[in-house]
Write a protein that holds these residues in place. Structure first.
Motif, mmCIF file in Angstrom:
data_model
loop_
_atom_site.group_PDB
_atom_site.id
_atom_site.type_symbol
_atom_site.label_atom_id
_atom_site.label_comp_id
_atom_site.label_asym_id
_atom_site.label_seq_id
_atom_site.Cartn_x
_atom_site.Cartn_y
_atom_site.Cartn_z
ATOM 1 N N ILE A 75 0.831 -1.197 0.000
ATOM 2 C CA ILE A 75 0.000 0.000 0.000
ATOM 3 C C ILE A 75 0.872 1.256 0.000
ATOM 4 O O ILE A 75 0.625 2.218 -0.727
ATOM 5 N N LEU A 76 1.921 1.240 0.834
ATOM 6 C CA LEU A 76 2.837 2.380 0.891
ATOM 7 C C LEU A 76 3.545 2.573 -0.443
ATOM 8 O O LEU A 76 3.705 3.704 -0.921
ATOM 9 N N GLN A 77 3.959 1.462 -1.046
ATOM 10 C CA GLN A 77 4.611 1.552 -2.356
ATOM 11 C C GLN A 77 3.667 2.129 -3.411
ATOM 12 O O GLN A 77 4.043 3.006 -4.192
ATOM 13 N N ALA A 82 1.937 6.473 -6.883
ATOM 14 C CA ALA A 82 0.862 7.316 -7.420
ATOM 15 C C ALA A 82 1.175 8.794 -7.210
ATOM 16 O O ALA A 82 0.913 9.630 -8.092
ATOM 17 N N TYR A 83 1.753 9.125 -6.057
ATOM 18 C CA TYR A 83 2.102 10.523 -5.768
ATOM 19 C C TYR A 83 3.179 11.028 -6.736
ATOM 20 O O TYR A 83 3.081 12.129 -7.280
ATOM 21 N N LEU A 84 4.187 10.196 -6.991
ATOM 22 C CA LEU A 84 5.249 10.587 -7.915
ATOM 23 C C LEU A 84 4.708 10.722 -9.337
ATOM 24 O O LEU A 84 5.092 11.637 -10.078
ATOM 25 N N CYS A 85 3.823 9.827 -9.726
ATOM 26 C CA CYS A 85 3.210 9.919 -11.059
ATOM 27 C C CYS A 85 2.397 11.211 -11.196
ATOM 28 O O CYS A 85 2.425 11.862 -12.240
ATOM 29 N N MET A 197 10.068 11.646 -12.863
ATOM 30 C CA MET A 197 9.173 11.421 -11.729
ATOM 31 C C MET A 197 8.169 10.309 -12.041
ATOM 32 O O MET A 197 7.909 9.433 -11.215
ATOM 33 N N PHE A 198 7.586 10.360 -13.239
ATOM 34 C CA PHE A 198 6.597 9.362 -13.629
ATOM 35 C C PHE A 198 7.236 7.975 -13.689
ATOM 36 O O PHE A 198 6.611 6.974 -13.298
ATOM 37 N N THR A 199 8.467 7.899 -14.172
ATOM 38 C CA THR A 199 9.171 6.614 -14.254
ATOM 39 C C THR A 199 9.419 6.028 -12.877
ATOM 40 O O THR A 199 9.176 4.834 -12.641
ATOM 41 N N PHE A 200 9.908 6.869 -11.954
ATOM 42 C CA PHE A 200 10.127 6.397 -10.578
ATOM 43 C C PHE A 200 8.805 5.924 -9.966
ATOM 44 O O PHE A 200 8.744 4.890 -9.300
#
Length: 211
Positions: A75-77, A82-85, A197-200
């Motif tokens: 869940i944390l991952q 989602a936040y980074l995306c 950011m989206f890739t990470f």
């Protein structure tokens, strides 16, 4: 003396990890070039505070809980990914928008210091891999029999390393020359940063859903 050697080793390992390019580096670069120096510094303090919390969790063995409750780690991952995306998409969408004319201009739009702190804090807090890193180096460097004050020193080192590195980076990137270069290449920088950011974020989501 063995305490000092362990603390120096931990400081060096952590600094190398902090200096490696990642979401925090990209976010600091963007904010430092877009906004006032105070905003960039408070963003760096947010990064440091989140790293401090993860280190504190590692000291108290929270990584053991996450290892046993794999669903919570996922869940944390997923949330972090989602936040980074989200940040990546926003950066790409607004890549062509007009940036601030100059950070010394009172009319130039700027993120508030509180918002910058929150963004930096959430950026590091939503990356559960940080606690795995701290758990690994703490296990390798610290002995269970060592006094409690050593762990207090370790937590202070983590905060100073993380916040200090990004504050220095922010101060370097928030110069007039750096900001002028940013304004000239804003679209390319923003879209590159958004893609990174989206890739990470995508990697975190993939890790959370592929097990």
């Amino acid at each position: 003396m063995h305490y000092l050697a362990a603390l120096l080793a931990l400081t060096g390992i952590h600094l190398l990890a902090v200096a490696s390019p990642g979401p925090a580096f990209v976010a600091t670069m963007r904010i430092s070039m877009q906004h006032r120096r105070k905003v960039a510094v408070t963003h760096s303090l947010g990064l440091g505070c989140a790293a401090f919390l993860w280190a504190l969790a590692a000291v108290f063995g929270v990584q053991v809980v996450l290892a046993k409750a794999e669903w919570l780690y996922r869940i944390l991952q997923f949330g972090g990914g989602a936040y980074l995306c989200y940040i990546g998409i926003q950066s790409w969408r607004h890549a062509r928008s007009a940036g601030p004319r100059a950070v010394t201009n009172a009319e130039a739009p700027s993120m508030s210091a509180a918002a910058a702190f929150f963004r930096g804090f959430m950026l590091n807090l939503t990356n559960p891999k940080v606690i795995v890193f701290f758990a690994s180096i703490f296990t390798a460097v610290l002995q269970p029999s060592w006094p409690l004050w050593i762990r207090g020193v370790v937590l202070a080192i983590v905060f100073v390393d993380e916040a200090g590195y990004f504050i220095v980076l922010a101060l370097l990137l928030s110069t007039q020359k750096a900001q002028a270069a940013y304004r000239r290449a804003k679209t390319v920088i923003e879209r590159t940063a958004g893609a990174v950011m989206f890739t990470f974020g995508g990697k975190l989501i993939y890790s959370a859903t592929s097990r």
